[in-house]
Design a protein around this motif. Sequence first.
Motif, PDB file in Angstrom:
ATOM      1  N   TYR A   1       0.842  -1.185   0.000  1.00  0.00           N
ATOM      2  CA  TYR A   1       0.000   0.000   0.000  1.00  0.00           C
ATOM      3  C   TYR A   1       0.874   1.231   0.000  1.00  0.00           C
ATOM      4  O   TYR A   1       2.047   1.205   0.372  1.00  0.00           O
ATOM      5  CB  TYR A   1      -0.956   0.034   1.200  1.00  0.00           C
ATOM      6  N   THR A   2       0.293   2.338  -0.413  1.00  0.00           N
ATOM      7  CA  THR A   2       0.877   3.673  -0.239  1.00  0.00           C
ATOM      8  C   THR A   2      -0.204   4.547   0.368  1.00  0.00           C
ATOM      9  O   THR A   2      -1.311   4.642  -0.164  1.00  0.00           O
ATOM     10  CB  THR A   2       1.342   4.279  -1.573  1.00  0.00           C
ATOM     11  N   GLU A   3       0.109   5.152   1.499  1.00  0.00           N
ATOM     12  CA  GLU A   3      -0.875   6.027   2.130  1.00  0.00           C
ATOM     13  C   GLU A   3      -0.290   7.431   2.273  1.00  0.00           C
ATOM     14  O   GLU A   3       0.840   7.600   2.714  1.00  0.00           O
ATOM     15  CB  GLU A   3      -1.320   5.497   3.481  1.00  0.00           C
ATOM     16  N   PRO A   4      -1.066   8.458   1.882  1.00  0.00           N
ATOM     17  CA  PRO A   4      -0.623   9.838   2.052  1.00  0.00           C
ATOM     18  C   PRO A   4      -1.059  10.372   3.419  1.00  0.00           C
ATOM     19  O   PRO A   4      -2.217  10.251   3.804  1.00  0.00           O
ATOM     20  CB  PRO A   4      -1.353  10.572   0.915  1.00  0.00           C
ATOM     21  N   LEU A   5      -0.120  10.935   4.141  1.00  0.00           N
ATOM     22  CA  LEU A   5      -0.397  11.519   5.452  1.00  0.00           C
ATOM     23  C   LEU A   5      -0.049  12.997   5.377  1.00  0.00           C
ATOM     24  O   LEU A   5       1.062  13.360   4.992  1.00  0.00           O
ATOM     25  CB  LEU A   5       0.442  10.831   6.529  1.00  0.00           C
ATOM     26  N   SER A   6      -0.998  13.857   5.755  1.00  0.00           N
ATOM     27  CA  SER A   6      -0.830  15.298   5.551  1.00  0.00           C
ATOM     28  C   SER A   6      -0.846  16.048   6.871  1.00  0.00           C
ATOM     29  O   SER A   6      -1.425  15.600   7.866  1.00  0.00           O
ATOM     30  CB  SER A   6      -1.936  15.849   4.648  1.00  0.00           C
ATOM     31  N   THR A   7      -0.222  17.225   6.840  1.00  0.00           N
ATOM     32  CA  THR A   7      -0.266  18.146   7.974  1.00  0.00           C
ATOM     33  C   THR A   7      -1.334  19.206   7.714  1.00  0.00           C
ATOM     34  O   THR A   7      -1.724  19.437   6.569  1.00  0.00           O
ATOM     35  CB  THR A   7       1.077  18.869   8.159  1.00  0.00           C
ATOM     36  N   PRO A   8      -1.803  19.854   8.770  1.00  0.00           N
ATOM     37  CA  PRO A   8      -2.530  21.097   8.538  1.00  0.00           C
ATOM     38  C   PRO A   8      -1.576  22.113   7.898  1.00  0.00           C
ATOM     39  O   PRO A   8      -0.354  21.918   7.893  1.00  0.00           O
ATOM     40  CB  PRO A   8      -2.944  21.539   9.949  1.00  0.00           C
ATOM     41  N   SER A   9      -2.118  23.162   7.354  1.00  0.00           N
ATOM     42  CA  SER A   9      -1.257  24.199   6.775  1.00  0.00           C
ATOM     43  C   SER A   9      -0.370  24.795   7.864  1.00  0.00           C
ATOM     44  O   SER A   9      -0.845  25.185   8.935  1.00  0.00           O
ATOM     45  CB  SER A   9      -2.112  25.292   6.134  1.00  0.00           C
ATOM     46  N   ILE A  10       0.921  24.828   7.576  1.00  0.00           N
ATOM     47  CA  ILE A  10       1.897  25.358   8.533  1.00  0.00           C
ATOM     48  C   ILE A  10       2.265  26.782   8.104  1.00  0.00           C
ATOM     49  O   ILE A  10       2.652  27.021   6.956  1.00  0.00           O
ATOM     50  CB  ILE A  10       3.155  24.476   8.578  1.00  0.00           C
ATOM     51  N   SER A  11       2.111  27.707   9.011  1.00  0.00           N
ATOM     52  CA  SER A  11       2.457  29.101   8.702  1.00  0.00           C
ATOM     53  C   SER A  11       3.885  29.396   9.134  1.00  0.00           C
ATOM     54  O   SER A  11       4.481  28.668   9.933  1.00  0.00           O
ATOM     55  CB  SER A  11       1.483  30.064   9.387  1.00  0.00           C
ATOM     56  N   ARG A  12       4.406  30.500   8.603  1.00  0.00           N
ATOM     57  CA  ARG A  12       5.763  30.929   8.934  1.00  0.00           C
ATOM     58  C   ARG A  12       5.723  32.399   9.296  1.00  0.00           C
ATOM     59  O   ARG A  12       5.044  33.203   8.655  1.00  0.00           O
ATOM     60  CB  ARG A  12       6.694  30.696   7.747  1.00  0.00           C
ATOM     61  N   ILE A  13       6.424  32.767  10.335  1.00  0.00           N
ATOM     62  CA  ILE A  13       6.533  34.168  10.735  1.00  0.00           C
ATOM     63  C   ILE A  13       7.790  34.760  10.108  1.00  0.00           C
ATOM     64  O   ILE A  13       8.890  34.201  10.247  1.00  0.00           O
ATOM     65  CB  ILE A  13       6.587  34.314  12.261  1.00  0.00           C
ATOM     66  N   VAL A  14       7.613  35.856   9.381  1.00  0.00           N
ATOM     67  CA  VAL A  14       8.736  36.580   8.777  1.00  0.00           C
ATOM     68  C   VAL A  14       8.792  37.953   9.430  1.00  0.00           C
ATOM     69  O   VAL A  14       7.814  38.712   9.377  1.00  0.00           O
ATOM     70  CB  VAL A  14       8.584  36.705   7.251  1.00  0.00           C
ATOM     71  N   ARG A  15       9.938  38.277  10.034  1.00  0.00           N
ATOM     72  CA  ARG A  15      10.089  39.543  10.755  1.00  0.00           C
ATOM     73  C   ARG A  15      11.091  40.445  10.036  1.00  0.00           C
ATOM     74  O   ARG A  15      12.099  39.973   9.505  1.00  0.00           O
ATOM     75  CB  ARG A  15      10.572  39.291  12.181  1.00  0.00           C
ATOM     76  N   SER A  16      10.772  41.735  10.071  1.00  0.00           N
ATOM     77  CA  SER A  16      11.757  42.701   9.563  1.00  0.00           C
ATOM     78  C   SER A  16      12.913  42.807  10.545  1.00  0.00           C
ATOM     79  O   SER A  16      12.734  42.628  11.758  1.00  0.00           O
ATOM     80  CB  SER A  16      11.101  44.070   9.377  1.00  0.00           C
ATOM     81  N   ILE A  17      14.092  43.104  10.001  1.00  0.00           N
ATOM     82  CA  ILE A  17      15.251  43.290  10.877  1.00  0.00           C
ATOM     83  C   ILE A  17      15.847  44.696  10.743  1.00  0.00           C
ATOM     84  O   ILE A  17      16.734  45.069  11.515  1.00  0.00           O
ATOM     85  CB  ILE A  17      16.337  42.239  10.571  1.00  0.00           C
TER      86      ILE A  17
END
Length: 597
Positions: free
Chosen positions: A517-533
């Motif tokens: 078998y092949t089963e696909p396992l997914s995550t919820p959408s993962i967000s990323r924080i981008v900060r100004s420096i």
Amino acid sequence: MKIPLLLASAVLLYAEVQAQQLPTSSNLPIVVIKTSGQTIVDDPKITADMGIIYNGSGVRNNLSDPFNHYNGKIGIELRGNSSQLVNQEKKAYGFETRNADGSNLNVSLLGMPSENDWILFGAFDDETYMRDALTHTLFRNMGHYSSRIAFVELYLTSDNTVDSYSEYRGIYILMEKIKRDANRVNISNLEYKDSTGNALTGGYIVKIDHHVGNPGPYWDSQFPNECGDFRTDFELHFPEDEAIHPAHLTYIRDYLHQFETALHGEAFKDPVNGYRKYINVSTFIDYFLLSEVVRSADAYSHSTFMYKQRDSRGGKLSMGPMWDYNASMGNTPWNFCDANDTEGWQYQSQRLCRTDRKQPFWWKRFMDDPAFVAELQARWQSLRSGVLQTATINGIIDQFIATVSEAQPRDYQRWNVTGERGNFPTEIAYLKSWLNQRLTWMDQHVPNLGNYVRFSGGVTPTITCEQPAQLLTYSGQHLEYQWKLNNTPIANATQSTYTATQPGTYTVAVTLAGNCYTEPLSTPSISRIVRSIQNGNWQSGTTWACGTIPTSLDEVTIQSGHIVQLDNTGSAFSLKLEESARIVLENSGTIGLSSNQ
């Protein structure tokens, strides 16, 4: 005259056996069976005489002593599947203790509760004699019934006089047969008349096994295994024979079908109407954990028992007792189903043995339920601090060594045992080493069980360029992985773990054994924080931490006092301006927010 080689070998072997001195004393109980010239066959049982000499704990037992523990009739036959096929005389036997008229006689043997059905198991392929005994002991210590055992030395004679070395059969394990009884599988007695109402609901014993001898009625599961190539079939073990009413078979078949339907269905995790409605989950967890510790090739698919209590006494399906574990703990011939490996899950390896493998789909499906997995992981931690501590298990083995050490050389000599790995101490060292490695591997991998993607922190993370997210899924043998980000394969991401540095939805395709078998396992959408420096242009990497220019999946933070200039189009999932922070739109610059903030 020339003697053919085969005949010469037989003559020499006979002479060697005749020359050996008959053992006449033991620290173990002595069992003598007299068949009066009859041959013990698979079926039917023959009537024989049995005597047991047991003078008490720590007292020697002599062949010349009277039969002071049991002296009476038995019905005896060969038993077992593979044990009957071996080309030697150290067979396994099933026997009933009987009255002189042939009726059943319930007796207590060697401290075990009174009953009439017993097993004499020769452990012909286990040079330590301990694997079955250890498994039964551990399962009892975990709080469940499993056969009680006693080591004995057996003598088998056809002429009713023990005077030949060939009549000495060596070390055997006297053990309880799996049976409905208040002191064995403690379920309600189900008689033919119990065909309606509460009485119809139990008790039942069902098994997954070879259908040999005189099997009970059996039927196929409605669901194939996860590879889609076999269906489990279930055999009714109790009630049996004339006690089976047609309503019994219909009821237990329908009950198992309802359980499997609930487990297979979309709402299987529902604590009220899902699979938990039908089973005692804790017994399935304990069966799984101990089967994985000892790793038998038969686990899950053969010699696998379960029982159902009457509704008025709880009613649900339970796993157990354990059975047939001589070919376990690194002692499986030809490493069948990878069972000798200390790494890997046996419930997965079974699916590699595609011939007559009757393992149901249950165990993989349980791993789709985080609640089941969490209970299993908690139970493992509890057992490893008590019943399944390495030192505790070694202590049981040492007790068995002390029990059999005197008789062991006699048994090895009688059957010309050299040991697959060497002498008796070497076999014991191998057993302990194998268990230690197995327990260590499970300590490392039980936390990773579960057919889903987990995060190292336990909750869906928000990543930054400085702190990526560690993604994990289940591991084992013969598994292949391919990670994807937003449905696009990630190059070289082919392990059970992946370090996520980009925002989006991650999927891992897990493939077992190439074509199972092949089963696909997914995550919820993962967000990323981008900060100004610092102050700067939106489209310039120097404005942002780690040079990360924001995308529509990023949560953007303009840090306090920073001014970011946007000349054309920018995008973000969300935008946060800290105190005194500003965005300056030049030349009709715009910013699109995916979150509509």
